[in-house]
Design a protein around this motif. Structure first.
Motif, PDB file in Angstrom:
ATOM      1  N   LEU A 177       0.826  -1.207   0.000  1.00  0.00           N
ATOM      2  CA  LEU A 177       0.000   0.000   0.000  1.00  0.00           C
ATOM      3  C   LEU A 177       0.863   1.261   0.000  1.00  0.00           C
ATOM      4  O   LEU A 177       0.519   2.250  -0.661  1.00  0.00           O
ATOM      5  N   LYS A 178       1.955   1.230   0.736  1.00  0.00           N
ATOM      6  CA  LYS A 178       2.854   2.394   0.733  1.00  0.00           C
ATOM      7  C   LYS A 178       3.350   2.685  -0.681  1.00  0.00           C
ATOM      8  O   LYS A 178       3.336   3.831  -1.144  1.00  0.00           O
ATOM      9  N   ARG A 179       3.788   1.629  -1.360  1.00  0.00           N
ATOM     10  CA  ARG A 179       4.266   1.841  -2.730  1.00  0.00           C
ATOM     11  C   ARG A 179       3.131   2.323  -3.643  1.00  0.00           C
ATOM     12  O   ARG A 179       3.330   3.190  -4.501  1.00  0.00           O
ATOM     13  N   SER A 180       1.932   1.765  -3.464  1.00  0.00           N
ATOM     14  CA  SER A 180       0.820   2.155  -4.335  1.00  0.00           C
ATOM     15  C   SER A 180       0.448   3.619  -4.131  1.00  0.00           C
ATOM     16  O   SER A 180       0.098   4.320  -5.095  1.00  0.00           O
ATOM     17  N   VAL A 181       0.527   4.098  -2.885  1.00  0.00           N
ATOM     18  CA  VAL A 181       0.232   5.510  -2.628  1.00  0.00           C
ATOM     19  C   VAL A 181       1.324   6.392  -3.220  1.00  0.00           C
ATOM     20  O   VAL A 181       1.049   7.381  -3.917  1.00  0.00           O
ATOM     21  N   PHE A 186      -7.489   1.314  -2.655  1.00  0.00           N
ATOM     22  CA  PHE A 186      -7.023   2.325  -1.708  1.00  0.00           C
ATOM     23  C   PHE A 186      -6.560   3.599  -2.419  1.00  0.00           C
ATOM     24  O   PHE A 186      -6.979   4.711  -2.034  1.00  0.00           O
ATOM     25  N   PRO A 187      -5.726   3.530  -3.465  1.00  0.00           N
ATOM     26  CA  PRO A 187      -5.371   4.771  -4.174  1.00  0.00           C
ATOM     27  C   PRO A 187      -6.586   5.484  -4.764  1.00  0.00           C
ATOM     28  O   PRO A 187      -6.642   6.725  -4.758  1.00  0.00           O
ATOM     29  N   ARG A 188      -7.538   4.722  -5.271  1.00  0.00           N
ATOM     30  CA  ARG A 188      -8.735   5.354  -5.841  1.00  0.00           C
ATOM     31  C   ARG A 188      -9.535   6.076  -4.760  1.00  0.00           C
ATOM     32  O   ARG A 188     -10.070   7.171  -4.993  1.00  0.00           O
TER      33      ARG A 188
END
Length: 657
Positions: A23-27, A196-198
């Motif tokens: 999730l950190k990378r995706s954000v 989560f990014p969306r």
């Protein structure tokens, strides 16, 4: 936008969170204008609690893993969730009397009374960091700690958006979390690296609530009050969409924690999701993979590069591969490249139990020294009830070949399957002393738990009806049973299968296996015209056995793989020199070898259980040197030389670490 990801107890302390790393990378990569950090509150807890008690690494592991089916870890933090240090203490004590030792009961109750202060301190620290959004992951016994943190954060700073996700938030579970805990603003169900990014983009842009309905699996609140659960995604993410994790900060935080003295840290790597076997034959008791069983794996190049990048960046060679099952393509792609890389990796992975010795050797050479093959039983009929797709003899062969190739096998023995009988277990129990040189189960046999998403949960015709949430949910949450039914992962069910007398006999045999494993030994050396076996097992008086008859040698070699007596007879008598041997001769050999603990038998098949001694080529050369250095040795002296050579070089099967 500032995003803070929070990893609460009882997340393992020797592993960074794969979910939060992804999730950190995706954000960082997908949400413009956002920054993302991870707060390792599980490590903070080890420092906080050890300043106040004599809490140990063994204690943490108990609440994180060992007590999962008792729910002790979740109950500990229920006091913080409900702002009551004595929350349902009497109910817990009454239910757990007889299940917990007095010391463990005392420690659990003490923790339960103390942790509200810890959660309050974590919440204040989070608020001081001034995030716009806090994401909380929840897996295994992390649910009440995550919920408690969300509640305290929301109370201190109502403007901070709270989001929960993880394995405890899949499908109905996530909807139940969102319905019943209004301090959780959003719940992401299923894979989060897209949703989560969306969600963050919608919050950043101030998008209308209608935009939230387009995010599959998301739970949100219409008009700020009623809970709405969007339909789950139609399918899983493709492997190209699964990002590598960013573990920035974990190893630095561990280095400053008392936990650095407790554990050897490992990297968590992921090559695949889902289960290719489960797509065809879903094991009846297995609830893993939740909503998405479909197997998908990263390209070999991608997975190999991720492994190398993580090892180089963090200077860590121990790795835990979280794949539910190995992508068999990796045997000829990723693993040979790891072997050639020069990195001395030590890896743990789950595999299928019918893998052959050459395949296991590739695993060992690549550093995958800890394997979990999902053995579960040594009886073919019980394995059929599980829909495992392997036989009892194949599972024993796995244990033998793993010992030979230097792999340590982690496995569990399960019982309690509808349709099993004591007759399925009696032959296995009788043969357990012969197996003491092979890796025993990690613990005594356990009655199966009914897990959400498993066929036993979804298909009552398989034998389990009237399922209710396990008892520990009742004294952990303040919810009606119909809500607990959606929230729970583990369920109570009437006991099926074997009764306690058989369970007792089985566990007595396993306990003896575990006790005597370190000192037990059985190996064989194939010297061409004969086969030498060396045994050091408490239940067998013989120490060396030399097979010199060509027919016996041929039969033993065939027993490298499971065979029926008929198949053995057909293959062993194909040579004209052995054509006169009858099926009765084969059966006589098998009966003798089974009595001597050389073979294991199940469902009409036999397999030998003696791993090969190491350095057999050197051993054979050593034998020939002795023979030619002294002309005309008498047979007794020749045999003594062979026995000494085998005993000096044969090594026992490796014990579990």
């Amino acid at each position: 936008m500032r995003v803070l990801l929070l990893n609460m107890p009882w997340s393992p302390i020797d592993l960074p969170s794969l979910a939060l790393g992804i999730l950190k990378r995706s954000v960082d990569e997908r949400v413009a204008g956002a920054t993302c950090d991870v707060l390792h509150a599980n490590l903070d807890f080890t420092d906080w609690i050890t300043r106040r008690t004599e809490f140990s690494a063994e204690d943490y592991e108990y609440y994180a893993l060992s007590s999962y089916f008792l729910g002790c870890g979740d109950w500990v933090f229920s006091s913080a969730l409900y702002d009551d240090p004595a929350w349902k203490d009497a109910e817990f004590t009454r239910a757990m009397s007889g299940k917990l030792r007095s010391k463990r009961m005392q420690v659990t109750r003490e923790l339960h009374a103390m942790v509200p202060q810890f959660v309050e301190e974590v919440a204040r620290r989070v608020v001081d960091l001034a995030p716009d959004v806090v994401g909380l992951t929840s897996t295994f016994q992390q649910n009440t700690a995550a919920l408690a943190a969300a509640r305290h954060i929301k109370r201190l700073a109502p403007h901070i958006v709270t989001v929960m996700g993880g394995a405890n938030c899949d499908a109905e579970q996530g909807a139940a979390v969102h319905r019943n805990f209004p301090f959780v603003d959003f719940v992401i169900r299923g894979e989060g690296e897209d949703a989560f990014p969306r969600l963050l983009e919608a919050l950043r842009d101030g998008s209308p609530s209608a935009a939230l309905t387009d995010i599959a699996g998301l739970c949100h609140r219409a008009h700020g009050t009623s809970s709405v659960a969007n339909p789950m995604p139609a399918g899983p993410l493709p492997p190209t969409a699964i990002l590598p994790p960013d573990y920035s900060g974990y190893f630095e935080r561990l280095a400053g924690s008392v936990a650095r003295n407790w554990v050897e840290p490992k990297l968590v790597v992921e090559g695949a999701r889902g289960c290719w076997w489960g797509e065809k034959h879903h094991c009846t008791f297995c609830g893993l993979n939740g909503s998405f069983m479909e197997f998908r794996s990263k390209s070999p190049d991608t997975f190999y590069q991720e492994i190398m990048d993580l090892a180089e960046r963090h200077r860590v060679l121990d790795m835990y591969v979280v794949d539910n099952i190995l992508d068999m393509r990796y045997l000829s792609t990723v693993l040979p490249r790891i072997i050639d890389s020069g990195y001395d990796l030590r890896m743990h992975i789950e595999i299928k139990a019918n893998m052959r010795r050459p395949q296991l050797q590739i695993l060992a050479d690549a550093g995958l020294i800890y394997v979990q093959p999902g053995i579960e039983s040594l009886n073919s009929r019980v394995l059929d009830l599980m829909d495992k797709g392997v036989s009892g003899c194949q599972n024993v062969r796995m244990l033998r070949d793993a010992a030979e190739t230097g792999l340590s096998v982690s496995w569990n023995y399960l019982h309690g399957f509808p349709g099993e009988t004591a007759d399925d277990y009696a032959p296995v129990i009788r043969q357990l002393p012969a197996l003491e040189h092979l890796n025993p189960p990690v613990d005594l046999s356990a009655r199966i738990a009914i897990e959400r998403f498993s066929p036993y949960f979804n298909r009552p015709e398989l034998g389990f009806t009237g399922l209710r949430p396990e008892e520990h949910y009742l004294f952990t949450y303040d919810l009606p049973e119909e809500e607990l039914h959606d929230l729970a992962y583990v369920f109570q069910a009437p006991e099926r299968g074997i009764g306690e007398p058989t369970v007792t006999q089985l566990n007595e045999g396993i306990a003896a296996w575990k006790k005597h494993h370190t000192d037990a030994r059985l190996t064989h050396a194939d010297l061409g015209d004969r086969i030498m076996l060396v045994s050091r097992r408490r239940s067998f008086a013989w120490h060396t056995l030399c097979l010199t008859d060509p027919f016996a040698v041929a039969v033993f070699r065939l027993l490298d793989q499971p065979h029926s007596p008929t198949a053995l007879h057909r293959k062993a008598t194909a040579d004209l020199a052995s054509a006169h041997h009858t099926l009765q001769d084969v059966q006589a050999l098998l009966d003798e070898w089974t009595t001597l603990g050389v073979t294991f038998t199940d469902a009409g098949q036999y397999v030998h259980i003696a791993p090969a001694a190491v350095n057999q080529e050197l051993l054979r050369l050593d034998y020939m040197r002795h023979v030619h250095a002294r002309p005309l040795p008498d047979p007794a002296e020749e045999r003594a030389v062979e026995e000494r050579a085998v005993e000096d070089r044969a090594v026992p099967a490796p014990a579990l670490p």
